[in-house]
Design a protein around this motif. Structure first.
Motif, mmCIF file in Angstrom:
data_model
loop_
_atom_site.group_PDB
_atom_site.id
_atom_site.type_symbol
_atom_site.label_atom_id
_atom_site.label_comp_id
_atom_site.label_asym_id
_atom_site.label_seq_id
_atom_site.Cartn_x
_atom_site.Cartn_y
_atom_site.Cartn_z
ATOM 1 N N MET A 83 34.364 22.244 36.563
ATOM 2 C CA MET A 83 33.825 22.693 37.844
ATOM 3 C C MET A 83 33.245 24.099 37.752
ATOM 4 O O MET A 83 32.281 24.434 38.435
ATOM 5 C CB MET A 83 34.938 22.644 38.904
ATOM 6 N N SER A 84 33.833 24.927 36.874
ATOM 7 C CA SER A 84 33.332 26.287 36.729
ATOM 8 C C SER A 84 31.906 26.276 36.184
ATOM 9 O O SER A 84 31.093 27.132 36.550
ATOM 10 C CB SER A 84 34.243 27.092 35.800
ATOM 11 N N ASP A 85 31.600 25.298 35.294
ATOM 12 C CA ASP A 85 30.234 25.186 34.773
ATOM 13 C C ASP A 85 29.246 24.907 35.897
ATOM 14 O O ASP A 85 28.156 25.490 35.940
ATOM 15 C CB ASP A 85 30.170 24.067 33.744
ATOM 16 N N THR B 293 28.344 28.853 29.912
ATOM 17 C CA THR B 293 29.065 27.586 30.064
ATOM 18 C C THR B 293 29.127 26.888 28.710
ATOM 19 O O THR B 293 28.447 27.291 27.749
ATOM 20 C CB THR B 293 28.366 26.656 31.079
ATOM 21 N N ASP B 294 29.921 25.848 28.642
ATOM 22 C CA ASP B 294 30.022 25.084 27.399
ATOM 23 C C ASP B 294 28.687 24.433 27.046
ATOM 24 O O ASP B 294 28.297 24.364 25.874
ATOM 25 C CB ASP B 294 31.110 24.015 27.528
ATOM 26 N N ASN C 277 29.611 25.728 39.019
ATOM 27 C CA ASN C 277 29.493 26.940 39.836
ATOM 28 C C ASN C 277 28.513 27.929 39.217
ATOM 29 O O ASN C 277 27.718 28.565 39.921
ATOM 30 C CB ASN C 277 30.861 27.597 39.995
ATOM 31 N N VAL C 278 28.578 28.068 37.894
ATOM 32 C CA VAL C 278 27.639 28.954 37.201
ATOM 33 C C VAL C 278 26.208 28.457 37.381
ATOM 34 O O VAL C 278 25.288 29.238 37.652
ATOM 35 C CB VAL C 278 27.991 29.053 35.705
#
Length: 280
Positions: free
Chosen positions: A1-3, A134-135, A5-6
Motif C-alpha cells: 500500500m505504501s507503494d 518503491t520496490d 501512496n508514493v
C-alpha cells in the motif's frame, strides 16, 4: 500500500505543479501561452509512464489490472480537467487543422512542443525511478533503459488497432464538441481507458502519437520507423477517417459532401402545390 501512496503523491504532484505553471503561462498570453502545450504533454506522458511501469511490474507487486486501469482513468480525467483548452495530443491538433479551425504553422509548432514535452517526460521518469522510492522503481532502475514494448502484434494489426482507436476517439470528440465539459471530460477519459484496456494485448490503444513516443518508442523489439508506422501513421488514418465520416468531406482539402445529401428543411407538399395551380 505504501507503494501506491508514493505513486498517488507522484501523480498529484506532476498534475498539480504542471497545471499551476500552465495557468501562469496562459495568463501571460501571447507566445508564452503556446508553451502550455509542452507542459500539458509532459504531465500526461509522465503520468502514463508511471502507469506503464505498473502494467509491467504490477503483477509482481500485487497490483491488479483493476487498480491499474482505475488509476489510468483518474489520471486522464484529472489531466483533462486541468487542461481544458490544451489537447496534449497531436492527433487532436491535426483534427482542428483538417476542419480549418487552425492554420498550418501554429499546428506544426504545437506538434513539436508536444513531442518535446513527451521526450522530457521520458527523461524525467528515468531520474525519478532512479530514486528507488518503491520496490517497482528499484526494479525499473535496475532495468535501466530496458522496457517491454507496448506493441505485441504485427505491424499491420498494430497499425489497424491504433487507427480504429483513433477513429473511435475522434468521432466521439466531434460528437461532443458542443456539449458541456461536465459531459465531455468523463466520457472521453472513460473512452480512452476502455480503448487502452481493449488494445492492451496488441498495441495499447494510445490514440496519441506523442504519448506513444514517450512510452514505447525507446523499448527494444521494433525500429523507430516501425513504431512510427503503428503509432503515428495509424492515428493519422483514424483522424482523417473520423473527419470524413462525421462531415462527409474534409474541409481542408475539398468541400463537396460525398456521404450525406444536403436537402432543404422546408418542403411544400406536392398536393397543396397542385391544388393551388388548379384554383388559379
Amino acid at each position: 500500500m505504501s507503494d501506491l501512496n508514493v505513486m498517488l503523491a507522484y501523480f498529484l504532484s506532476v498534475l498539480g505543479v504542471s497545471a499551476f505553471l500552465g495557468l501562469l503561462l496562459r495568463r501571460r498570453g501571447g507566445r508564452w501561452a503556446v508553451l502550455a502545450e509542452l507542459l500539458a504533454a509532459f504531465s500526461l506522458a509522465a503520468c502514463r509512464l508511471e502507469v506503464r511501469s505498473m502494467e509491467e511490474l504490477g503483477g509482481w507487486a500485487g497490483v491488479g489490472p483493476d487498480v491499474i486501469f482505475t488509476v489510468l482513468f483518474l489520471t486522464l480525467l484529472v489531466h483533462a480537467a486541468c487542461w481544458p483548452v490544451v489537447s496534449s495530443n497531436p492527433s487532436v491538433n491535426l483534427l482542428h487543422f483538417l476542419l480549418e479551425e487552425a492554420p498550418l504553422r501554429p499546428t506544426l509548432l504545437r506538434l513539436l512542443l508536444q513531442l518535446a514535452g513527451a521526450h522530457l517526460a521520458w527523461l524525467a521518469a528515468g531520474h525519478y525511478w532512479a530514486l528507488e522510492l518503491t520496490d517497482m522503481h528499484m526494479i525499473k532502475s535496475l532495468m535501466g533503459s530496458e522496457c517491454s514494448t507496448a506493441l505485441r502484434t504485427s505491424l499491420l494489426l498494430g497499425s489497424a488497432t491504433e487507427a480504429v482507436c483513433s477513429l473511435t476517439f475522434h468521432l466521439l470528440l466531434l460528437a461532443l464538441q458542443r456539449k458541456s465539459a461536465l459531459l465531455q471530460v468523463p466520457l472521453l477519459a472513460l473512452t480512452l481507458t476502455l480503448l487502452s484496456y481493449a488494445a492492451s494485448t496488441s498495441s495499447a490503444g494510445f490514440a496519441n502519437p506523442s504519448l506513444a513516443y514517450a512510452v514505447t518508442f525507446n523499448c527494444p523489439g521494433f525500429s523507430f520507423l516501425q513504431y512510427a508506422i503503428v503509432y503515428w501513421l495509424g492515428p493519422l488514418v483514424g483522424v482523417v477517417l473520423a473527419v470524413f465520416i462525421y462531415m462527409g468531406h474534409i474541409p481542408r482539402f475539398f468541400s463537396k459532401n460525398l456521404l450525406y445529401s444536403q436537402k432543404s428543411r422546408f418542403r411544400t407538399p406536392k398536393r397543396k402545390e397542385e391544388g393551388a395551380k388548379k384554383s388559379s
